[in-house]
Design a protein around this motif. Structure first.
Motif, PDB file in Angstrom:
ATOM      1  N   ILE A 553       0.857  -1.183   0.000  1.00  0.00           N
ATOM      2  CA  ILE A 553       0.000   0.000   0.000  1.00  0.00           C
ATOM      3  C   ILE A 553       0.895   1.235   0.000  1.00  0.00           C
ATOM      4  N   ILE A 554       0.718   2.089  -0.978  1.00  0.00           N
ATOM      5  CA  ILE A 554       1.557   3.276  -1.125  1.00  0.00           C
ATOM      6  C   ILE A 554       0.884   4.426  -0.398  1.00  0.00           C
ATOM      7  N   SER A 555       1.540   4.933   0.631  1.00  0.00           N
ATOM      8  CA  SER A 555       0.954   6.004   1.431  1.00  0.00           C
ATOM      9  C   SER A 555       1.799   7.260   1.328  1.00  0.00           C
ATOM     10  N   ASN A 556       1.144   8.396   1.392  1.00  0.00           N
ATOM     11  CA  ASN A 556       1.809   9.691   1.372  1.00  0.00           C
ATOM     12  C   ASN A 556       1.399  10.494   2.592  1.00  0.00           C
ATOM     13  N   THR A 557       2.270  11.370   3.020  1.00  0.00           N
ATOM     14  CA  THR A 557       1.992  12.212   4.179  1.00  0.00           C
ATOM     15  C   THR A 557       1.783  13.642   3.727  1.00  0.00           C
ATOM     16  N   SER A 590       6.752  28.085   8.462  1.00  0.00           N
ATOM     17  CA  SER A 590       6.436  27.001   9.396  1.00  0.00           C
ATOM     18  C   SER A 590       7.366  25.819   9.218  1.00  0.00           C
ATOM     19  N   ALA A 591       8.274  25.860   8.234  1.00  0.00           N
ATOM     20  CA  ALA A 591       9.146  24.716   7.981  1.00  0.00           C
ATOM     21  C   ALA A 591      10.224  24.568   9.031  1.00  0.00           C
ATOM     22  N   PHE A 643       7.949  18.794   7.813  1.00  0.00           N
ATOM     23  CA  PHE A 643       8.417  17.988   8.932  1.00  0.00           C
ATOM     24  C   PHE A 643       9.932  18.025   9.111  1.00  0.00           C
ATOM     25  N   ILE A 644      10.621  18.889   8.401  1.00  0.00           N
ATOM     26  CA  ILE A 644      12.077  18.880   8.409  1.00  0.00           C
ATOM     27  C   ILE A 644      12.643  19.124   9.802  1.00  0.00           C
ATOM     28  N   ALA A 645      11.944  19.892  10.639  1.00  0.00           N
ATOM     29  CA  ALA A 645      12.448  20.190  11.987  1.00  0.00           C
ATOM     30  C   ALA A 645      11.672  19.460  13.068  1.00  0.00           C
ATOM     31  N   GLN A 646      10.756  18.573  12.667  1.00  0.00           N
ATOM     32  CA  GLN A 646       9.876  17.905  13.624  1.00  0.00           C
ATOM     33  C   GLN A 646      10.320  16.469  13.880  1.00  0.00           C
ATOM     34  N   PRO A 647       9.990  15.920  15.069  1.00  0.00           N
ATOM     35  CA  PRO A 647      10.240  14.487  15.292  1.00  0.00           C
ATOM     36  C   PRO A 647       9.257  13.660  14.467  1.00  0.00           C
ATOM     37  N   THR A 726      20.633  10.308  13.145  1.00  0.00           N
ATOM     38  CA  THR A 726      21.100  11.511  12.437  1.00  0.00           C
ATOM     39  C   THR A 726      20.275  12.712  12.865  1.00  0.00           C
ATOM     40  N   MET A 727      20.876  13.888  12.742  1.00  0.00           N
ATOM     41  CA  MET A 727      20.217  15.146  13.083  1.00  0.00           C
ATOM     42  C   MET A 727      20.347  16.104  11.902  1.00  0.00           C
ATOM     43  N   THR A 728      19.229  16.689  11.477  1.00  0.00           N
ATOM     44  CA  THR A 728      19.243  17.711  10.439  1.00  0.00           C
ATOM     45  C   THR A 728      19.587  19.039  11.088  1.00  0.00           C
TER      46      THR A 728
END
Length: 1006
Positions: A553-557, A590-591, A643-647, A726-728
Motif C-alpha cells: 500500500i503506497i501512502s503519502n503524508t 512554518s518549515a 516535517f524537516i524540523a519535527q520528530p 542523524t540530526m538535520t
C-alpha cells in the motif's frame, strides 16, 4: 481639303511631341535622384547609414562623409536607419534631403522586470540580464530553462535529449548541500512566484529576466539564494485590432554518438585469442554462431516530434485579451520514451473607474503524459543493457518471445524486453488561476493585489508484464501499481508602489508589500497488486489481480507549509546620474524550528552613470558608462516539507503478538531540531556597463563574492542521546567567487547585410569552507559511486565533499600503469603523504584530489546574420576546465566481462590487458577532460513579410541542434549533469544518448 489634311498632320505632330514630352517627364520623375548628408546631433557625419525606399530593397548607404545618393520617385518615403540611432521616415518632395539622426536610448529606456515592479534599464543598480523572445534558443525544447543555455553569464545549464528529462541549472555556483529544488533558481511567471514551468510553452514567452546578484534577488527573500528567473508571457495589444498567430514545427532526432562495442566476430576472436573462449562457450555457441545482433540499432530509433501553437490577442485602449493553446508531441530516440503535452493560457485585462482601476484575470492549464522504460538499478536499465548485452544472441526466439538467458549470467536483461514489457507512465495535470488588480489612487501611487491558486496532480501508472525479465517482479505474473499525488498552492500578495519626481531631478520610488502563501503537498495514496490472468488491461483494472500485500500500500503524508512575508524597496535617482536602491524582506516559515521561524533579508545597491557627468559630455568614446556596486542577503527555504524540523515516527518492521497476528513496529525516523534555521547567502557584486561606437559595441563586466552559511545537512548523532541516528542541522559554509563578461557587437552593417554577435564568459570558483562545528562533525561526505562489479561499496566512491575543495571534487586513486605481471598499479603514499612507490592494492590513505567537475569557464557565443529577407543564426556554447568521471567506460573496459557473458568496448582489444585483474578499479584512469565547444544551433530563415491583405507576416525556417562538438571526451557526450552533490558523473544506467535534431518550422501572423 488639303488645308484640313495639313491641319491634321500638324495636330498629329503636336500630339506626338506632347506624348514624348510626357514620357520624358515621367521617366525623369521615376528616376528622380535624391542626394544628401546624414549626421548625428553633434554634426559629425555618419558612415554606413541605411537609406532605403520604404517597403522595398531599393536603397544605398552613406559614405565616409555621410553622403548618399538614391533614385526614388517623388511622393515615396525614404527610411534612414542606423544601429544606435532612432530611425527616420521622410517623404520625398525634393532632390536634396539632409538628415540628422538622434541617438537611440531604447536600450537604456527599455523596461526591466525587477520583482513587484519594473524600472528603466538605465536606472537599474543590480545585476539583471534580460533575454527577449527572439533571442532565446531554438530547438525541440519543453521547458523555459532549456531556452537560456549559453545566453546568461553565470547561468550554467546542462541539457538532456531525454523527452522526459530535466536540465540541470545553477546560477553562480552551487550553494547548498541539498540537491534538487534547493540548488535551482526560483521562478516567477507574470508576477506570480513559485509557479510550475509546465504552465508555460516556450512560444508564449515574451521575455525572461534573470536576477543574478543578491541586491536584485533579496526582494524575494528566503527563496532567492540561487537567483531568480522572471518569465513574462505575451499579452494582448491595445491597438484596436485582433491578430492570430500560428507557429509550428516538425523535427527529427537521431543519436549523435553511441558506444563502439564489440560485434560477434570481434568478441569471439578476442575471447579465443586471450583465454576466454572456454568460459564464453558456457554461455554461447561460439563455434558456429549465426548471430551478430546490434542492440543499439534495435533500441535506438529516429525520434519524430511536432509542435503547434495558436494564439489570439487584441484589444483597445480599455480592454486587452490573449489566449493560446500549445501542443507538443516528442518521441525519444530510445524505444519507449515519449512525451506529449497540451498547454492552454488565457488572459484578459480591462480598465474601470475612469481608468483608475485595472483588473486582470488569467486561467492556465496543462496536461502532460510521459512514458519510459527502466532506467535505474544495476543492469536494470535499457540505457545500460543496449551496451552490455551480447551480440551472440538473437533479440527474439523462434516463437517470437523475447530471448532470455538461462545460463546464469547475473544482472543481464534483454533491453528490448525491458522497453516493451516494463512500462512506467506519468500523467501531470496542472491548473492555475490568477486575479490581479491595480488601483491608481493618485498620480504615481498604485495599490496592487495578486491572488493565485495552483492545483497540480500526478498519476503514476506502472506495469511489469507477465513476460518481464526483471528480478523481484518476474515471478509475480504481472504486477501493476498506480498512485496519485496532489499539490495545492494558494497565494495572496498586496503591495503599494509610489513614484514621484521632484524638481525634474530627484526621482523617488517606494514599494511596500505583504504576502501570504500556503502549500499543501504530497496528498496522495496508491496500491500495488500482482498475479494477473493476462496482460490485456495492464494497470487499468487493479481489481482483476489475484494478490496484494499490505506492505505494498503506497501512502503519502500531507505536508502543509505556510509563509508570511513583509517586504519593501526604496529607489532614488538624481538626474539618472546617481542611483540608490535598498530592499528588505522579513519572512516567516512554518518549515523551520520553533526558535528560528523568522529571518530578515536586506540589500543595498548603488550606481554611478558616469556618462551623465559634465566631463563626459564632450568625449566621443563612450555612449554609455555605468558603475554598479551592491550587497545583499537572501535565503534558501526551497525543497523542504513541513516535517524537516519535527520528530517523526513510522513503521520500521513487523512483530508477532501473542494472538498470532502480525503488527507494525513503530520507531523513530527523525529527530526534532527546534533550532533549525534558514540557509543564508550573502553576495557582494561590482559591475561596469559600457557602450562604444554609437552602441555598436557594448557589454558588462561583473565580479561577485557569494558566501553561503548555515548549510543544512544530516549529521550523525549518538542514539544514546537522541532517538534517531542523524540530526538535520545548520553547520556548513560554501564560497563562490567569480567574474562574468558580456560583449555585444555589430561588426558589419551594410545596406543589405548585418552581422550582430554576442559573447558571454563566466568563471566561478566554488569552495566548501566548513562542514563541522562543535556539536556536529563529519570529516567529509562521500559520493560518486561508479557502480562497477567487483568494486562496490563506499570505499570505491570517487568524489568527496570536504573543506577546502569544491562540490564535485574527485578524490580517488592515481593510476600508475602496470606491474611486471600486467596488473594495474596505483601511486602508494605513506602516512605523511609522501609518494613511496606503487601498489596493486591501494588503501584509503592512497587516495588523492584529482580534479573537479566544476567548469573553470562557461561560455556562449551567438551570431545573427541578416541579408535582405534571409536570416542565419549560429549559436555556440561550451565549458572548459572541468573533469568528467567516465563511469560508463570504467564498467565496459574490463576483459573479465567477456568471461561473464557480456559485451565490452572495442577498445578493450588494444587498450586493456587480459592479465589485469584491476582493470575496473575506480581511479583517475577514467577521469577525462570535460571541455567542449559545440555549435548548438544553426538556423536559416526567410521572412516573406506581408502577403496580400490577410497575412501580416510569414516566416519559414530550418534549424539543426547539436551540429558538431569539439571535445576529447571519449564518452557519448561531454554535456554531463552538473547539478546535485555529485556533478560530472557519467553513469551508464541513466545517461540518455545525445541527439542531433533537424527542425522545419513556420511562423505566421494573420
Amino acid at each position: 481639303m488639303q488645308s484640313k489634311q495639313t491641319t491634321n498632320k500638324w495636330m498629329q505632330r503636336k500630339l506626338v511631341s506632347l506624348a514624348v514630352f510626357l514620357f520624358v517627364c515621367t521617366c525623369a520623375f521615376a528616376q528622380n535622384t535624391v542626394t544628401g548628408t546624414v549626421k548625428d546631433q553633434s554634426g559629425m557625419p555618419l558612415v554606413g547609414v541605411n537609406v532605403v525606399e520604404k517597403g522595398t530593397t531599393n536603397g544605398n548607404i552613406t559614405d565616409v562623409n555621410g553622403k548618399y545618393s538614391v533614385n526614388v520617385e517623388r511622393g515615396k518615403t525614404l527610411v534612414f536607419s542606423y544601429i544606435g540611432f532612432i530611425s527616420q521616415e521622410i517623404k520625398v518632395n525634393s532632390n536634396t534631403i539632409n538628415v540628422m539622426l538622434a541617438e537611440d536610448a531604447q536600450s537604456l529606456e527599455e523596461v526591466v522586470v525587477i520583482g513587484y515592479g519594473s524600472m528603466q534599464r538605465k536606472d537599474v543598480t543590480s545585476s539583471i540580464t534580460s533575454v527577449k523572445a527572439e533571442d532565446l534558443n531554438v530547438g525541440v525544447y519543453t521547458t523555459p530553462a532549456q531556452l537560456l543555455q549559453g545566453k546568461v553569464p553565470g547561468l550554467t545549464i546542462a541539457n538532456t535529449s531525454d523527452p522526459n528529462g530535466a536540465a540541470s541549472i545553477s546560477l553562480r555556483g552551487a550553494s547548498s548541500l541539498r540537491a534538487g529544488e534547493a540548488m535551482e533558481p526560483y521562478y516567477v511567471i507574470d508576477g506570480v512566484p513559485g509557479v510550475s514551468l509546465s504552465l508555460v510553452a516556450p512560444e508564449d514567452i515574451e521575455s525572461i529576466d534573470v536576477l543574478r546578484d543578491a541586491s536584485a534577488t533579496a526582494i524575494y527573500g528566503s527563496k532567492a539564494a540561487n537567483g531568480v528567473i522572471i518569465i513574462t508571457t505575451k499579452k494582448g495589444s491595445r491597438d484596436g485590432r485582433t491578430s492570430v498567430n500560428y507557429s509550428g514545427y516538425v523535427a527529427w532526432d537521431n543519436t549523435l554518438k553511441t558506444l563502439d562495442m564489440m560485434d560477434s566476430n570481434e568478441l569471439i576472436s578476442y575471447a579465443t585469442a586471450n583465454g576466454y573462449g572456454e568460459q564464453l562457450a558456457t554461455h554461447y555457441n561460439i563455434e558456429n554462431n549465426p548471430y551478430n545482433t546490434n542492440w543499439q540499432d534495435l533500441v535506438l530509433r529516429t525520434g519524430f516530434s511536432h509542435n503547434h501553437n495558436v494564439s489570439i490577442n487584441g484589444g483597445n485602449n480599455k480592454t486587452s485579451y490573449s489566449a493560446s493553446i500549445n501542443y507538443i508531441n516528442r518521441e525519444g530516440v530510445v524505444l519507449g520514451t515519449n512525451m506529449d503535452r497540451l498547454t492552454a493560457r488565457s488572459f484578459v485585462q480591462t480598465k474601470a473607474l475612469n481608468d483608475h482601476l485595472e483588473i486582470a484575470f488569467s486561467l492556465n492549464g496543462s496536461i502532460r503524459n510521459s512514458a519510459t522504460g527502466p532506467t535505474s538499478g544495476t543492469g536494470q536499465s535499457v540505457l545500460d543493457a543496449m551496451y552490455y548485452y551480447s551480440p551472440l544472441v538473437p533479440a527474439t526466439n523462434d516463437d517470437g518471445s523475447w530471448y532470455q538467458d538461462n545460463t546464469g549470467i547475473t544482472q543481464y536483461y534483454n533491453p528490448l524486453s525491458m522497453a516493451n514489457e516494463d512500462r512506467y507512465e506519468t500523467k501531470e495535470k496542472l491548473l492555475q488561476g490568477t486575479a490581479q488588480a491595480t488601483l491608481h489612487i493618485i498620480e504615481g501611487l498604485d495599490w496592487n493585489l495578486n491572488l493565485s491558486y495552483q492545483n497540480q496532480q500526478y498519476i503514476y501508472s506502472n506495469y511489469n508484464s507477465t513476460k518481464t525479465q526483471l528480478p523481484n517482479v518476474n515471478a509475480k505474473h504481472g504486477q501493476a501499481d498506480r498512485s496519485t499525488v496532489e499539490n495545492i498552492r494558494k497565494q495572496m500578495e498586496t503591495y503599494l508602489n509610489w513614484n514621484h519626481t521632484f524638481n525634474d531631478a530627484h526621482k523617488v520610488g517606494v514599494m511596500l508589500g505583504y504576502s501570504w502563501e500556503q502549500s499543501d503537498n504530497n496528498d496522495g495514496f496508491g496500491l500495488r497488486v500482482y498475479n494477473f490472468y493476462n496482460d490485456d488491461l495492464g494497470y487499468y483494472n487493479l481489481g482483476l489481480a489475484n494478490n496484494m500485500d499490505i506492505s505494498d500500500i503506497i501512502s503519502n503524508t500531507l505536508s502543509t507549509l505556510r509563509m508570511i512575508s513583509f517586504y519593501g524597496r526604496v529607489n532614488y535617482s538624481y538626474k539618472s546620474k546617481y542611483l540608490l536602491q535598498a530592499t528588505v524582506r522579513r519572512d516567516g516559515s512554518s518549515a523551520f524550528g520553533a526558535n528560528n521561524r523568522w529571518a530578515t533579508f536586506p540589500s543595498v545597491s548603488a550606481a554611478w552613470r558616469i556618462i551623465e557627468e559634465d566631463f563626459m559630455k564632450n568625449q566621443n568614446v563612450f555612449d554609455d558608462l555605468k558603475f554598479r556596486i551592491g550587497y545583499g542577503v537572501s535565503g534558501n527555504s526551497l525543497g523542504f516539507d513541513a516535517f524537516i524540523a519535527q520528530p517523526r515516527y513510522g513503521a520500521t518492521g513487523w512483530f508477532t503478538y501473542t494472538d498470532g497476528n502480525s503488527y507494525r513496529t513503530l520507531g523513530a525516523l527523525q529527530n526534532a531540531n527546534p533550532d533549525l534555521k534558514w540557509e543564508s547567502t550573502a553576495m557582494f557584486n561590482i559591475g561596469l556597463d559600457f557602450s562604444f561606437l554609437k552602441n555598436r559595441l557594448s557589454g558588462t563586466i561583473e565580479w561577485y563574492s557569494k558566501q553561503t552559511s548555515d548549510l543544512i545537512y544530516d549529521y550523525p548523532v549518538s542514539t544514546n542521546r537522541y532517538p534517531f541516528g542523524t540530526m538535520t542541522a545548520n553547520v556548513g559554509d560554501i564560497s563562490n567567487k567569480g567574474i562574468e563578461i558580456t560583449i555585444n557587437a555589430v561588426p558589419v552593417q551594410t545596406h543589405n547585410f548585418t552581422w550582430s554577435t554576442s559573447l558571454n564568459l563566466s568563471h566561478n570558483k566554488n569552495v566548501v569552507k566548513k562542514l563541522t562545528n562543535a556539536a556536529y562533525t563529519v570529516p567529509y561526505i562521500e559520493g560518486g559511486d561508479p557502480d562497477v562489479k567487483g568494486f562496490t561499496g563506499r570505499t570505491y566512491y570517487v568524489q568527496r565533499i570536504m573543506e577546502g575543495t569544491p562540490i564535485g571534487q574527485f578524490y580517488t586513486w592515481e593510476w600508475a600503469g602496470y606491474n611486471d605481471q600486467g596488473v594495474s598499479v596505483y601511486n602508494d603514499y605513506d602516512a605523511d603523504g609522501n609518494l613511496i612507490g606503487t601498489t596493486d592494492n591501494p588503501g584509503e590513505e592512497d587516495k588523492r584530489k584529482v580534479g573537479s567537475a566544476q567548469p573553470k569557464i562557461t561560455y556562449g557565443w551567438n551570431n545573427d546574420l541578416t541579408w535582405k529577407n534571409w536570416t542565419l543564426n549560429a549559436f555556440f556554447q561550451g565549458v572548459a576546465g572541468n573533469k568528467i568521471y567516465n563511469a560508463t567506460r570504467n564498467y565496459y573496459s574490463a576483459p573479465a566481462l567477456i568471461a561473464d557473458g557480456k559485451n565490452v568496448l572495442s577498445e578493450v582489444a588494444t587498450e586493456q590487458r587480459t592479465t589485469d585483474s584491476n582493470a575496473q578499479r575506480p581511479s583517475d584512469r577514467y577521469l577525462e577532460n570535460g571541455s567542449y565547444l559545440r555549435l548548438s544551433t544553426l538556423t536559416l530563415g526567410y521572412n516573406f513579410g506581408k502577403i496580400g491583405n490577410w497575412v501580416n507576416n510569414l516566416r519559414i525556417y530550418a534549424s539543426c541542434n547539436n551540429v558538431f562538438t569539439i571535445t576529447s571526451y571519449k564518452g557519448v557526450d561531454p554535456e554531463i549533469y552538473l547539478g546535485g552533490l555529485t556533478p560530472g558523473m557519467d553513469y551508464r544506467n541513466n545517461t540518455y544518448p545525445r541527439t542531433r535534431s533537424f527542425q522545419i518550422g513556420v511562423n505566421v501572423n494573420f
